[in-house]
Design a protein around this motif. Structure first.
Motif, PDB file in Angstrom:
ATOM      1  N   PHE A  37       5.164 -32.201 -23.831  1.00  0.00           N
ATOM      2  CA  PHE A  37       5.945 -31.055 -23.159  1.00  0.00           C
ATOM      3  C   PHE A  37       6.753 -32.029 -22.005  1.00  0.00           C
ATOM      4  O   PHE A  37       6.902 -31.688 -20.931  1.00  0.00           O
ATOM      5  CB  PHE A  37       5.050 -30.265 -22.114  1.00  0.00           C
ATOM      6  CG  PHE A  37       4.185 -29.367 -22.808  1.00  0.00           C
ATOM      7  CD1 PHE A  37       4.598 -28.165 -23.684  1.00  0.00           C
ATOM      8  CD2 PHE A  37       2.693 -29.644 -22.985  1.00  0.00           C
ATOM      9  CE1 PHE A  37       3.427 -27.417 -24.174  1.00  0.00           C
ATOM     10  CE2 PHE A  37       1.866 -28.747 -23.836  1.00  0.00           C
ATOM     11  CZ  PHE A  37       2.441 -27.621 -24.407  1.00  0.00           C
ATOM     12  N   GLY A  38       7.293 -33.067 -22.648  1.00  0.00           N
ATOM     13  CA  GLY A  38       8.606 -33.816 -22.091  1.00  0.00           C
ATOM     14  C   GLY A  38       7.756 -35.204 -21.226  1.00  0.00           C
ATOM     15  O   GLY A  38       8.518 -35.725 -20.683  1.00  0.00           O
TER      16      GLY A  38
ATOM     17  N   GLY B 113      11.442 -43.352 -21.553  1.00  0.00           N
ATOM     18  CA  GLY B 113      12.398 -42.012 -22.095  1.00  0.00           C
ATOM     19  C   GLY B 113      12.141 -40.600 -21.628  1.00  0.00           C
ATOM     20  O   GLY B 113      12.263 -39.734 -22.340  1.00  0.00           O
ATOM     21  N   ALA B 114      11.813 -40.718 -20.359  1.00  0.00           N
ATOM     22  CA  ALA B 114      11.535 -39.393 -19.585  1.00  0.00           C
ATOM     23  C   ALA B 114      12.040 -39.337 -18.232  1.00  0.00           C
ATOM     24  O   ALA B 114      12.380 -40.356 -17.849  1.00  0.00           O
ATOM     25  CB  ALA B 114      10.052 -39.068 -19.751  1.00  0.00           C
ATOM     26  N   SER B 115      12.059 -38.017 -17.815  1.00  0.00           N
ATOM     27  CA  SER B 115      12.328 -37.892 -16.260  1.00  0.00           C
ATOM     28  C   SER B 115      11.142 -37.730 -15.550  1.00  0.00           C
ATOM     29  O   SER B 115      10.050 -37.442 -15.876  1.00  0.00           O
ATOM     30  CB  SER B 115      13.207 -36.626 -16.383  1.00  0.00           C
ATOM     31  OG  SER B 115      12.460 -35.536 -16.396  1.00  0.00           O
ATOM     32  N   LEU B 116      11.225 -38.003 -14.141  1.00  0.00           N
ATOM     33  CA  LEU B 116      10.327 -38.273 -13.353  1.00  0.00           C
ATOM     34  C   LEU B 116       9.851 -36.635 -13.019  1.00  0.00           C
ATOM     35  O   LEU B 116       8.629 -36.637 -12.885  1.00  0.00           O
ATOM     36  CB  LEU B 116      10.604 -38.983 -11.924  1.00  0.00           C
ATOM     37  CG  LEU B 116       9.614 -39.125 -10.889  1.00  0.00           C
ATOM     38  CD1 LEU B 116       8.293 -39.771 -11.489  1.00  0.00           C
ATOM     39  CD2 LEU B 116      10.191 -39.668  -9.670  1.00  0.00           C
ATOM     40  N   THR B 117      10.682 -35.888 -12.997  1.00  0.00           N
ATOM     41  CA  THR B 117      10.428 -34.238 -12.645  1.00  0.00           C
ATOM     42  C   THR B 117       9.327 -33.797 -13.625  1.00  0.00           C
ATOM     43  O   THR B 117       8.508 -33.113 -13.418  1.00  0.00           O
ATOM     44  CB  THR B 117      11.635 -33.427 -12.486  1.00  0.00           C
ATOM     45  OG1 THR B 117      12.176 -34.109 -11.385  1.00  0.00           O
ATOM     46  CG2 THR B 117      11.260 -32.281 -12.277  1.00  0.00           C
ATOM     47  N   ASP B 118       9.759 -34.112 -15.108  1.00  0.00           N
ATOM     48  CA  ASP B 118       8.842 -33.581 -16.095  1.00  0.00           C
ATOM     49  C   ASP B 118       7.406 -34.280 -16.159  1.00  0.00           C
ATOM     50  O   ASP B 118       6.603 -33.404 -16.422  1.00  0.00           O
ATOM     51  CB  ASP B 118       9.506 -33.912 -17.538  1.00  0.00           C
ATOM     52  CG  ASP B 118      10.876 -33.030 -17.781  1.00  0.00           C
ATOM     53  OD1 ASP B 118      11.152 -32.152 -17.008  1.00  0.00           O
ATOM     54  OD2 ASP B 118      11.609 -33.536 -18.707  1.00  0.00           O
ATOM     55  N   VAL B 119       7.466 -35.385 -15.806  1.00  0.00           N
ATOM     56  CA  VAL B 119       6.045 -36.144 -15.972  1.00  0.00           C
ATOM     57  C   VAL B 119       5.300 -35.572 -14.729  1.00  0.00           C
ATOM     58  O   VAL B 119       4.114 -35.161 -14.978  1.00  0.00           O
ATOM     59  CB  VAL B 119       6.443 -37.543 -15.517  1.00  0.00           C
ATOM     60  CG1 VAL B 119       4.814 -38.245 -15.146  1.00  0.00           C
ATOM     61  CG2 VAL B 119       6.931 -38.126 -16.807  1.00  0.00           C
ATOM     62  N   ARG B 120       5.822 -35.290 -13.533  1.00  0.00           N
ATOM     63  CA  ARG B 120       5.011 -34.860 -12.252  1.00  0.00           C
ATOM     64  C   ARG B 120       4.581 -33.502 -12.420  1.00  0.00           C
ATOM     65  O   ARG B 120       3.259 -32.908 -12.091  1.00  0.00           O
ATOM     66  CB  ARG B 120       5.681 -34.980 -11.108  1.00  0.00           C
ATOM     67  CG  ARG B 120       5.843 -36.575 -10.750  1.00  0.00           C
ATOM     68  CD  ARG B 120       6.343 -36.859  -9.220  1.00  0.00           C
ATOM     69  NE  ARG B 120       6.177 -38.288  -9.011  1.00  0.00           N
ATOM     70  CZ  ARG B 120       6.656 -38.693  -7.742  1.00  0.00           C
ATOM     71  NH1 ARG B 120       6.961 -38.111  -6.797  1.00  0.00           N
ATOM     72  NH2 ARG B 120       6.504 -40.152  -7.568  1.00  0.00           N
ATOM     73  N   VAL B 121       5.467 -32.630 -13.159  1.00  0.00           N
ATOM     74  CA  VAL B 121       5.091 -31.100 -13.385  1.00  0.00           C
ATOM     75  C   VAL B 121       3.985 -31.219 -14.345  1.00  0.00           C
ATOM     76  O   VAL B 121       2.874 -30.696 -14.195  1.00  0.00           O
ATOM     77  CB  VAL B 121       6.155 -30.498 -13.685  1.00  0.00           C
ATOM     78  CG1 VAL B 121       5.973 -28.958 -14.152  1.00  0.00           C
ATOM     79  CG2 VAL B 121       7.185 -30.419 -12.799  1.00  0.00           C
ATOM     80  N   VAL B 122       3.932 -31.854 -15.519  1.00  0.00           N
ATOM     81  CA  VAL B 122       3.091 -31.711 -16.361  1.00  0.00           C
ATOM     82  C   VAL B 122       1.822 -32.402 -16.081  1.00  0.00           C
ATOM     83  O   VAL B 122       0.738 -31.799 -16.157  1.00  0.00           O
ATOM     84  CB  VAL B 122       3.695 -32.648 -17.837  1.00  0.00           C
ATOM     85  CG1 VAL B 122       2.429 -32.697 -18.829  1.00  0.00           C
ATOM     86  CG2 VAL B 122       4.769 -31.891 -18.428  1.00  0.00           C
ATOM     87  N   THR B 123       1.650 -33.598 -15.533  1.00  0.00           N
ATOM     88  CA  THR B 123       0.365 -34.190 -14.796  1.00  0.00           C
ATOM     89  C   THR B 123      -0.086 -33.170 -13.841  1.00  0.00           C
ATOM     90  O   THR B 123      -1.334 -33.239 -13.839  1.00  0.00           O
ATOM     91  CB  THR B 123       0.743 -35.483 -14.342  1.00  0.00           C
ATOM     92  OG1 THR B 123       1.859 -35.431 -13.352  1.00  0.00           O
ATOM     93  CG2 THR B 123       1.327 -36.645 -15.402  1.00  0.00           C
TER      94      THR B 123
END
Length: 420
Positions: free
Chosen positions: A150-151, A169-179
């Motif tokens: 999911f990004g 190869g990802a954005s910090l927002t995507d990582v923090r939302v998914v985690t």
């Protein structure tokens, strides 16, 4: 965390080998560089480990139940030897030995899978650092770094900086939302698992400090997982979320099929069993027959829920047998109806106010018996006393009566003429 994970580096090779084998299988379906291939490989690793741990899980259930049963005895030992800690420990160990209970059995599944957990953490940390580990060579390492769920990359963490996430190869927002979503789901599943254990599968007749401790853990464990989750890579969050969901489903099955005696779950289970026997006229399934067999073997030691089940069978004209089956029995019907009639004929217990009112009324009646209206009874008692035979040889004059105060008994000497 990295230091602890390095202690289990000896198991990283078998863990990485299992993940690679599953990756080959899912890679042919979803593509070797996709998050589905790597994510499902981690999920399959969890399933494989938990299947191997089923015997330990069974021991954990038995140990937990035995600990609940032993709580009153343990409390008595603590109060009896509270001034002698050594004797207290000896008596505790003796009690565990006699009942075949191991206090550490409840922690066995967690302890057994901890090496695999830290080994997986070590593998994912190596992937994030672009280091080969175990059987993961450079080509597999590049494939794992490209995989996103999911990004969010598998090796990314909630606390990573923007530069570290960009390198994957990802954005910090995507990582923090998914985690964040995965951490909430992981904590919620842990809370629900502990809650269903406390609300459904605990003997409600036993009130001990052990139950209070379990209630505290129900709120403490999710907070611990939430605090630790922010330092877990996405792949480890997938692992831990999967194992929590597995534990929750496994526990729901155990509660529904083999509940703790005296618990709410047992009441629901025996109610379903009674409906099944009513519909089919027999006990279907080996597990259910074993349940009926255990209830019959208890005899007078059955709890209220089990006695209710036996009474329900008797009302249907059925009697439970030692082998777990049921047979038709007119005697069971008569005993059930007789017991119900006897319970109906029992006098209703009076309240404290009613008992006090009855005592006051009885006292009033006794007081009324001394009023003028009861002169007849008093006269009869006086007459009965007067009719007693008089002693022989004594005159019937006043000398036979009780002398007045200050006078002697018997005939009196005449007074002197001067005192007349």
């Amino acid at each position: 965390m990295d230091t602890i994970a390095s202690l289990f580096s000896f198991i990283t090779w078998p863990v990485s080998w299992v993940i690679v084998q599953f990756h080959k299988l899912y890679g042919t379906i979803f593509g070797p560089d996709t998050g589905w291939a790597w994510g499902l490989s981690i999920v399959s690793l969890v399933v494989l480990i938990r299947i191997c741990l089923i015997p330990l899980f069974v021991k954990q259930i038995k140990s937990t139940r035995n600990m609940q049963v032993l709580q009153p005895k343990m409390k008595a030992i603590q109060e009896r030897y509270k001034s002698d800690k050594q004797r207290q420990s000896e008596e505790m160990m003796k009690l565990y030995k006699e009942t075949g209970t191991n206090p550490l059995s409840s922690c066995l599944p967690i302890l057994a899978q901890s090496p695999f957990f830290f080994a997986l953490y070590h593998v994912l940390s190596a992937i994030a650092s672009n280091k080969k580990i175990g059987v993961i060579d450079q080509s597999l390492l590049d494939s794992a770094r490209q995989a996103h769920i999911f990004g969010a990359p598998l090796a990314a963490k909630f606390m990573n900086s923007a530069d570290e996430v960009a390198a994957l190869g990802a954005s910090l927002t995507d990582v923090r939302v998914v985690t964040a979503v995965m951490i909430v789901m992981m904590s919620a599943s842990q809370f629900f698992t502990q809650r269903q254990l406390m609300t459904k599968n605990v003997d409600l007749t036993v009130k001990t400090p052990y139950m209070q401790q379990q209630k505290m853990l129900m709120y403490i464990f999710p907070l611990i997982f939430a605090g630790m989750g922010i330092n877990f890579p996405v792949g480890v969050l997938v692992y831990w979320l999967t194992t929590n969901v597995w534990t929750m489903g496994q526990q729901m099955y155990v509660i529904n099929q083999n509940p703790t005696p005296g618990s709410k779950a047992q009441d629901q289970y025996l109610t379903r069993l009674l409906k099944s026997v009513t519909a089919h006229g027999e006990v279907r399934g080996r597990t259910r027959r074993n349940t009926v067999k255990r209830i019959v073997a208890k005899g007078p030691d059955r709890n209220d829920i089990e006695r209710k089940f036996v009474t329900g069978l008797a009302k249907l004209g059925l009697a439970a047998q030692e082998d777990g089956t049921v047979i038709k029995s007119e005697t069971a019907v008569a005993e059930a109806e007789g017991g119900a009639a006897q319970r109906r004929q029992q006098p209703k217990r009076q309240t404290k106010a009613q008992r006090q009112t009855g005592t006051a009324q009885a006292g009033t009646k006794d007081a009324d018996s001394t009023e003028p209206g009861s002169k007849t009874s008093l006269q009869k008692r006086d007459a009965a006393q007067d009719e007693k035979p008089k002693p022989a040889g004594k005159p019937a004059s006043g000398s036979s009566r009780q002398a007045k105060s200050g006078q002697r008994k018997g005939p009196q000497r005449p007074k002197h003429p001067s005192k007349k």
